[in-house]
Design an enzyme around this catalytic site. Sequence first.
Site, PDB file in Angstrom:
ATOM      1  N   HIS A   1      39.259  25.135   9.141  1.00  0.00           N
ATOM      2  CA  HIS A   1      39.387  23.794   8.557  1.00  0.00           C
ATOM      3  C   HIS A   1      40.281  23.871   7.312  1.00  0.00           C
ATOM      4  CE1 HIS A   1      38.604  19.934   6.885  1.00  0.00           C
ATOM      5  NE2 HIS A   1      37.898  20.407   5.864  1.00  0.00           N
TER       6      HIS A   1
ATOM      7  N   GLU B   1      35.106  10.466   8.932  1.00  0.00           N
ATOM      8  CA  GLU B   1      34.420  10.330   7.642  1.00  0.00           C
ATOM      9  C   GLU B   1      34.706   8.963   7.068  1.00  0.00           C
ATOM     10  OE1 GLU B   1      34.100  10.548   3.176  1.00  0.00           O
ATOM     11  OE2 GLU B   1      35.731   9.914   4.438  1.00  0.00           O
TER      12      GLU B   1
ATOM     13  N   CYS C   1      33.806  16.285   7.424  1.00  0.00           N
ATOM     14  CA  CYS C   1      34.957  16.746   8.227  1.00  0.00           C
ATOM     15  C   CYS C   1      34.554  17.430   9.521  1.00  0.00           C
ATOM     16  CB  CYS C   1      35.802  17.723   7.409  1.00  0.00           C
ATOM     17  SG  CYS C   1      36.209  17.132   5.780  1.00  0.00           S
TER      18      CYS C   1
HETATM   19  N1  CAA Z   1      51.475  28.292  -9.777  1.00  0.00           N
HETATM   20  C1  CAA Z   1      50.841  28.782  -8.704  1.00  0.00           C
HETATM   21  N2  CAA Z   1      49.500  28.658  -8.495  1.00  0.00           N
HETATM   22  C2  CAA Z   1      48.800  27.957  -9.397  1.00  0.00           C
HETATM   23  C3  CAA Z   1      49.409  27.402 -10.543  1.00  0.00           C
HETATM   24  C4  CAA Z   1      50.807  27.577 -10.710  1.00  0.00           C
HETATM   25  N3  CAA Z   1      51.463  27.072 -11.758  1.00  0.00           N
HETATM   26  N4  CAA Z   1      48.450  26.785 -11.265  1.00  0.00           N
HETATM   27  C5  CAA Z   1      47.287  26.954 -10.591  1.00  0.00           C
HETATM   28  N5  CAA Z   1      47.494  27.670  -9.473  1.00  0.00           N
HETATM   29  C6  CAA Z   1      46.524  28.053  -8.451  1.00  0.00           C
HETATM   30  C7  CAA Z   1      45.188  28.498  -8.996  1.00  0.00           C
HETATM   31  O1  CAA Z   1      45.195  29.843  -9.380  1.00  0.00           O
HETATM   32  C8  CAA Z   1      44.296  28.228  -7.805  1.00  0.00           C
HETATM   33  O2  CAA Z   1      44.458  29.231  -6.843  1.00  0.00           O
HETATM   34  P1  CAA Z   1      43.208  30.159  -6.416  1.00  0.00           P
HETATM   35  O3  CAA Z   1      42.098  29.238  -6.005  1.00  0.00           O
HETATM   36  O4  CAA Z   1      43.740  30.952  -5.282  1.00  0.00           O
HETATM   37  O5  CAA Z   1      42.862  30.934  -7.642  1.00  0.00           O
HETATM   38  C9  CAA Z   1      44.895  26.979  -7.198  1.00  0.00           C
HETATM   39  O6  CAA Z   1      46.231  26.875  -7.702  1.00  0.00           O
HETATM   40  C10 CAA Z   1      44.170  25.700  -7.576  1.00  0.00           C
HETATM   41  O7  CAA Z   1      44.062  25.674  -8.967  1.00  0.00           O
HETATM   42  P2  CAA Z   1      42.683  25.212  -9.640  1.00  0.00           P
HETATM   43  O8  CAA Z   1      41.534  25.931  -9.014  1.00  0.00           O
HETATM   44  O9  CAA Z   1      42.836  25.261 -11.111  1.00  0.00           O
HETATM   45  O10 CAA Z   1      42.714  23.690  -9.148  1.00  0.00           O
HETATM   46  P3  CAA Z   1      41.779  22.496  -9.538  1.00  0.00           P
HETATM   47  O11 CAA Z   1      40.459  22.949 -10.013  1.00  0.00           O
HETATM   48  O12 CAA Z   1      42.557  21.576 -10.400  1.00  0.00           O
HETATM   49  O13 CAA Z   1      41.619  21.764  -8.117  1.00  0.00           O
HETATM   50  C11 CAA Z   1      40.393  21.832  -6.049  1.00  0.00           C
HETATM   51  C12 CAA Z   1      41.490  22.466  -6.892  1.00  0.00           C
HETATM   52  C13 CAA Z   1      39.033  22.113  -6.659  1.00  0.00           C
HETATM   53  C14 CAA Z   1      40.460  22.426  -4.650  1.00  0.00           C
HETATM   54  C15 CAA Z   1      40.639  20.295  -5.982  1.00  0.00           C
HETATM   55  O14 CAA Z   1      41.890  20.035  -5.422  1.00  0.00           O
HETATM   56  C16 CAA Z   1      39.577  19.560  -5.188  1.00  0.00           C
HETATM   57  O15 CAA Z   1      38.501  19.242  -5.691  1.00  0.00           O
HETATM   58  N6  CAA Z   1      39.872  19.252  -3.891  1.00  0.00           N
HETATM   59  C17 CAA Z   1      38.946  18.529  -3.027  1.00  0.00           C
HETATM   60  C18 CAA Z   1      37.808  19.400  -2.539  1.00  0.00           C
HETATM   61  C19 CAA Z   1      38.215  20.383  -1.453  1.00  0.00           C
HETATM   62  O16 CAA Z   1      39.236  20.235  -0.804  1.00  0.00           O
HETATM   63  N7  CAA Z   1      37.358  21.389  -1.221  1.00  0.00           N
HETATM   64  C20 CAA Z   1      37.603  22.365  -0.196  1.00  0.00           C
HETATM   65  C21 CAA Z   1      36.321  22.862   0.438  1.00  0.00           C
HETATM   66  S1  CAA Z   1      35.347  21.457   0.989  1.00  0.00           S
HETATM   67  C22 CAA Z   1      36.028  21.014   2.505  1.00  0.00           C
HETATM   68  O17 CAA Z   1      36.741  21.754   3.100  1.00  0.00           O
HETATM   69  C23 CAA Z   1      35.698  19.662   3.053  1.00  0.00           C
HETATM   70  C24 CAA Z   1      36.843  18.749   2.813  1.00  0.00           C
HETATM   71  O18 CAA Z   1      37.759  18.636   3.675  1.00  0.00           O
HETATM   72  C25 CAA Z   1      36.907  17.993   1.558  1.00  0.00           C
END
Ligand code: CAA
Length: 386
Positions: A235, A81, A113
């Site tokens: 993945h 990528e 990816c």
């Molecule tokens: N203790 C334990 N767990 C906690 C916590 C705490 N204090 N606070 C939050 N969490 C948990 C939440 O409950 C959540 O878990 P679940 O999804 O199981 O409910 C997890 O931590 C993440 O919390 P949020 O959803 O609030 O996190 P966020 O919105 O700030 O960010 C994300 C998460 C959206 C994945 C972000 O990191 C992101 O955008 N990442 C990049 C995109 C990505 O990786 N997408 C994956 C699919 S796409 C793909 O696979 C292609 C690729 O490689 C990019």
Amino acid sequence: MSARVGIHDLAVATAAHVLDLGDLATAAGIDPAKYRVGLGQEQMSVPGPDEDVVTMAAAAAAPILARHGADGIRTLFFATESGIDQSKAAGVFVHRLLGLPASCRVVELKQACYSATAALQAAADMVARRPEDRVLVIASDIARYDLDSAAEATQGAGAVAMLVAADPAIAEVEAAAGVFTADVDDFWRPNDSATAVVDGKLSIGAYLDGMIGAWDDYRARGGVAIDAIDRFCHHQPFTKMAVKAHRRLGEHVGVDLGAESMAASTGYNRRIGNSYTASLYLALAALLDTDDDLAGRRVGMFSYGSGSVSELFTLVVAEGYRAHTRGAETEALLAARTPVDVARYRELHAAAASLGSHDDAEVAQESAGPFHFTGIAGRARQYRRA
Ligand code: CAA
């Protein structure tokens, strides 16, 4: 496919530095458990200024060539990528750094990816047609998001090289595969951007939809039933995503798949972070290196590339595979990374975004790896072997 064709050797590389995600969380005022438990991530590899997808790719492939030589390698597929040129395949630099013969085709494949899986399938088909040929498939990526974004904790860097050959020592790639493509703006990287644009929540849904679509197609194309699959690699943009995928697949087929059938696959990604194209194959490396009861077992592989293209296929692990895996080497690589604090990580992140292709620049050697990016001369990137 009549002859057995598949992965004959597999080796891993990563970047020279490592950031503890507990430090990143603390600096951002976030509970570290969100990253460790919520995302399933402990650390992320951080590249130095003299590292990129080319240096990691060459470092991953070098041990394979040291073990098997270059005989019969007539194709090098470079999946990424985070390519470093709009025109020239990054694999051409790797071809020179590794001293591969001129009689070798080299091409780069792109689809977020996913493209290493397309490369692996194409390689298997090529070898099935000409069993004396071997194909080097390299997946190499640096996952970069904006500083202070929600995605920041899901960065990372890594490469996996695979030698695809007849009568493979590690795993056969089975012929059945399911694919699913849907045009969705969940993650992409505009040409002028060093960091990806992402709609995180949309991307999680698109990943899960892609997996179900690919599974249904896999079954419709003659793929085996779920109870004939012994282990799973999904993945891993962050390892918790694989846990979600596993649960979702189980719900779809009406079977509790159990966490233990995928748990061993998360060991490297948890410490390296996202490595886009390499991530699924790092999951496979972790499984092969930690599970000593895989001989003859079938592994389900789910590949997702945002945008989006999904594929589900299976491997059957070879008898005697344990003699060919490289777990000690990979552990040594991970242990050799230099820890960086958040301030240094932010400097490295900013420096990577600011080095433009218009610069004539010299880059000092900083990493201890075997290959280095040395700078830009006349707008062309320069590399050398240490
Ligand atoms: N203790 C334990 N767990 C906690 C916590 C705490 N204090 N606070 C939050 N969490 C948990 C939440 O409950 C959540 O878990 P679940 O999804 O199981 O409910 C997890 O931590 C993440 O919390 P949020 O959803 O609030 O996190 P966020 O919105 O700030 O960010 C994300 C998460 C959206 C994945 C972000 O990191 C992101 O955008 N990442 C990049 C995109 C990505 O990786 N997408 C994956 C699919 S796409 C793909 O696979 C292609 C690729 O490689 C990019």
